[in-house]
Design an enzyme around this catalytic site. Structure first.
Site, short mmCIF file in Angstrom:
data_model
loop_
_atom_site.label_atom_id
_atom_site.label_comp_id
_atom_site.label_asym_id
_atom_site.label_seq_id
_atom_site.Cartn_x
_atom_site.Cartn_y
_atom_site.Cartn_z
N LYS A 61 50.24 30.00 40.78
CA LYS A 61 50.12 29.85 42.24
C LYS A 61 49.25 28.65 42.60
O LYS A 61 49.44 27.99 43.63
CB LYS A 61 49.59 31.12 42.88
CG LYS A 61 50.70 32.08 43.29
CD LYS A 61 51.29 32.85 42.14
CE LYS A 61 52.71 32.69 41.87
NZ LYS A 61 53.19 33.45 40.70
N GLY A 125 42.39 45.61 19.09
CA GLY A 125 42.25 47.07 18.94
C GLY A 125 43.51 47.65 18.32
O GLY A 125 44.61 47.19 18.59
N GLY A 190 66.77 29.82 31.85
CA GLY A 190 66.45 31.05 32.57
C GLY A 190 66.09 30.77 34.01
O GLY A 190 65.06 30.17 34.30
N SER A 279 62.14 30.35 29.74
CA SER A 279 61.63 31.47 30.56
C SER A 279 62.76 32.49 30.68
O SER A 279 63.48 32.55 31.66
CB SER A 279 61.19 30.96 31.93
OG SER A 279 62.19 30.13 32.51
N ARG A 282 60.19 38.68 29.07
CA ARG A 282 59.00 38.95 28.27
C ARG A 282 59.19 40.21 27.44
O ARG A 282 59.98 41.08 27.79
CB ARG A 282 57.77 39.06 29.19
CG ARG A 282 57.52 37.75 29.94
CD ARG A 282 56.33 37.84 30.87
NE ARG A 282 55.07 38.09 30.19
CZ ARG A 282 54.33 37.14 29.61
NH1 ARG A 282 54.72 35.89 29.63
NH2 ARG A 282 53.18 37.46 29.03
N ASP A 322 52.69 46.02 31.71
CA ASP A 322 53.89 45.39 31.13
C ASP A 322 54.35 46.07 29.84
O ASP A 322 55.50 45.87 29.43
CB ASP A 322 53.62 43.92 30.80
CG ASP A 322 53.70 43.01 32.02
OD1 ASP A 322 53.74 43.53 33.15
OD2 ASP A 322 53.72 41.78 31.83
N ALA A 330 51.84 42.36 38.11
CA ALA A 330 50.41 42.65 38.00
C ALA A 330 50.02 43.84 38.88
O ALA A 330 49.29 44.75 38.43
CB ALA A 330 49.62 41.42 38.39
N HIS A 454 51.48 37.75 69.11
CA HIS A 454 52.35 36.62 69.43
C HIS A 454 51.51 35.35 69.54
O HIS A 454 50.45 35.39 70.14
CB HIS A 454 53.06 36.86 70.76
CG HIS A 454 53.88 35.69 71.21
ND1 HIS A 454 55.10 35.41 70.65
CD2 HIS A 454 53.63 34.71 72.13
CE1 HIS A 454 55.59 34.30 71.21
NE2 HIS A 454 54.72 33.88 72.11
#
Ligand code: FAD
Ligand code: NAI
Length: 475
Positions: A61, A125, A190, A279, A282, A322, A330, A454
């Site tokens: 962004k 981990g 993509g 792209s 994922r 994800d 997110a 307005h």
């Protein structure tokens, strides 16, 4: 024997994980979050924020905004009588600005961990076993024990066989956010969210951008009217070249750059470019997590299998973001993180999967929530539709940004709002009203009776609700 013990251990410090950790700590649990990725930290220290903050939402962004300003200076200032000649773009400054934002935000999460007393454990981990009803997690050569584990390991870019990503010439999202110069010719494989957003960035800065998409339909997940308007705007007005129904045959690198041989229907084509962005979706991060060791079940797409409450097949093991089913967004992961922490605390956490907004940050922006017209037709649901163009909105005119429309779909019988689709300036912000309305089960008439300031772009939402009942006032 465990070196440390916690009520809750979160594996992964992206939006799903860091939010789950903060909420768990707020609820009084001793909490640790394990994160392994230094991303681009110059000192090699672990950075929180995951894909989103480091190589996803936030940096993309930042670049979108810089490229938008460049584009406006070149093309939009003139209608206001402003002359801006020889406008130049220093890509290095643009990228450094983006990097600074990332550094500020990622270190901000470290600050939030301190404030909420979440322990950050640096390292990868993985499940090591279970003892005395406590999960044993291996990290950095130690074992930590946890009553509850939240898997939030996120996703990584999918790569294609025969197309080696080096993140210099052939890039996934990581390299595409760090190009040090504007490529003369940019290829993108993509035409999904990343392809369109990052394709737009480099197109605005002067690249000749060609996007190759496998599917025959453009933006198949969006409402068909939105997809049609987006196609027209991106290809005809903005000059993005997009080929649909493409089958990539070979990608070769040579002295002249990258050559892509591809087919569309019966024809074969060649695309030459200097940089290539891949792209194509994922994949969930579960490798090396020790799933097999403890019997953590994955689904047919390799994601951690969960029920509606993000519970896995193992007692007190949860998964969010994800790495599980649902849109890879997110805010979806964050909501799941909160839900899981609250469920662990015995509270009534919930995520309304029917009211998760989608936003594509192109210009115009595209945003939607709920069902598309195609989905309603396929499901045999009778609906009413109201559509208002931004051309009929005074604020949009004043801003000089009148592309697109707001389309509201409501149940023909109950008037309940079933979906709202926006293509236009600030669609990302406008969609919030629709999300709120749908979360509270509003009918279109509710929105039609709300006083909207307005002149604002939000009046298009008001008018679309009126249009559902065929009584728009300004169109
Ligand atoms: P991630 O953010 O991927 O975080 C997972 C973390 O876990 C990573 O930091 C990883 O290092 C760590 N990890 C993995 N395995 C282990 C392990 N074994 N041990 C320790 N740590 C581990 N979404 C939006 O909603 N809006 C947007 O505008 C948007 N823009 C995007 C732009 C791009 C270019 C990309 C690529 C994505 C974008 N997304 C956007 C998607 C968004 O980034 C993801 O949906 C979100 O980051 C997922 O959060 P997560 O916590 O599930 O996983
Ligand atoms: P995507 O799923 O949005 O789009 C991938 C596109 O690649 C699809 O249109 C697909 O048909 C196409 N494709 C797949 N294989 C192909 C092949 N072999 N040849 C040509 N085309 C092929 O995935 P993308 O853009 O990689 O983004 C990943 C995810 O990241 C998104 O789905 C989204 O969840 C998230 N994201 C969200 C953003 C946002 O919310 N604004 C921005 C960027 C990413």
């Amino acid at each position: 024997m465990a070196n440390q013990q916690f009520d809750v251990v979160v594996i992964g410090g992206g939006p799903g994980g860091y939010i789950a950790a903060i909420r768990a700590a707020q609820l009084g649990f001793s909490t640790a979050c394990i994160e392994s990725e230094p991303y681009a930290d110059p000192k090699g220290e672990v950075r929180l924020g995951g894909t989103c903050l480091n190589v996803g939402c936030i940096p993309s962004k930042a670049l979108l905004r810089s490229s938008e300003l460049f584009d406006e200076a070149n093309h939009a200032f003139v209608m206001h009588g402003i002359t801006a000649e020889n406008v130049t773009m220093d890509v290095g400054t643009m990228v450094r600005r983006k990097d600074n934002i990332v550094t500020q935000l990622t270190s901000g999460i470290k600050g939030l961990f301190k404030k909420n007393k979440v322990s950050l454990l640096a390292g990868r981990g993985s499940f090591a076993g279970r003892e005395n009803e406590l999960w044993q997690i291996a990290v950095a050569g130690e074992i930590v024990a946890a009553k509850h584990v939240i898997v939030a390991t996120g996703s990584s870019p999918r790569h294609l066989e025969g197309i080696p990503v080096d993140n210099k010439t052939i890039c996934d999202n990581v390299g595409a956010l760090a190009l040090d110069a504007v490529p003369k010719r940019l290829g993108v494989i993509g035409a999904g969210v990343i392809g369109l957003e990052l394709g737009s960035v480099w197109k605005r800065l002067g690249s000749d951008v060609t996007i190759l998409e496998a599917l025959p339909d453009f933006l198949a997940a969006a409402d068909p009217a939105v997809a049609k308007e987006a196609w027209k705007t991106f290809t005809q007005k903005q000059g993005l070249k997009i080929s649909l129904g493409v089958k990539i045959n070979t990608v070769k690198q040579g002295k002249k750059g990258i050559t892509i041989d591809y087919e569309v229907g019966d024809g074969t084509f060649k695309l030459e470019c200097d940089k290539l962005i891949v792209s194509v979706g994922r994949v969930p991060n579960t490798a090396g997590l020790g799933c097999g060791k403890v019997g953590l079940k994955l689904d047919d797409r390799g994601r951690v299998e969960v029920n509606d409450y993000c519970q896995t097949n193992l007692e007190n093991v949860w998964a969010v973001g994800d790495v599980i089913r649902g849109p890879m967004l997110a805010h979806k992961g964050m909501e799941e993180g909160v839900m899981v922490a609250e469920l662990i605390a015995g509270q009534a956490g919930h995520v309304n999967y029917d009211a998760i907004p989608w936003v594509i940050y192109t210009h115009p922006e595209i945003a939607w929530v709920g069902k598309t017209e195609t989905q309603l037709k396929n499901e045999g649901i009778e609906f009413k539709s109201g559509q208002i163009p931004f051309l009929a909105n005074g604020r949009a005119m004043g801003q000089g940004d009148t592309t697109g429309f707001v389309k509201m779909l409501a149940c023909a019988k109950t008037d309940r709002v079933l979906g709202v689709h926006v293509i236009g300036a600030n669609a990302s912000e406008l969609i919030s009203e629709a999300v709120t309305a749908m979360e509270f089960g509003a009918v279109a008439e509710d929105i039609a009776r709300i006083c909207h300031a307005h002149p604002t772009l939000s009046e298009t939402m008001h008018e679309a609700a009126l249009a559902v009942d065929k009584r728009p006032l300004h169109f």
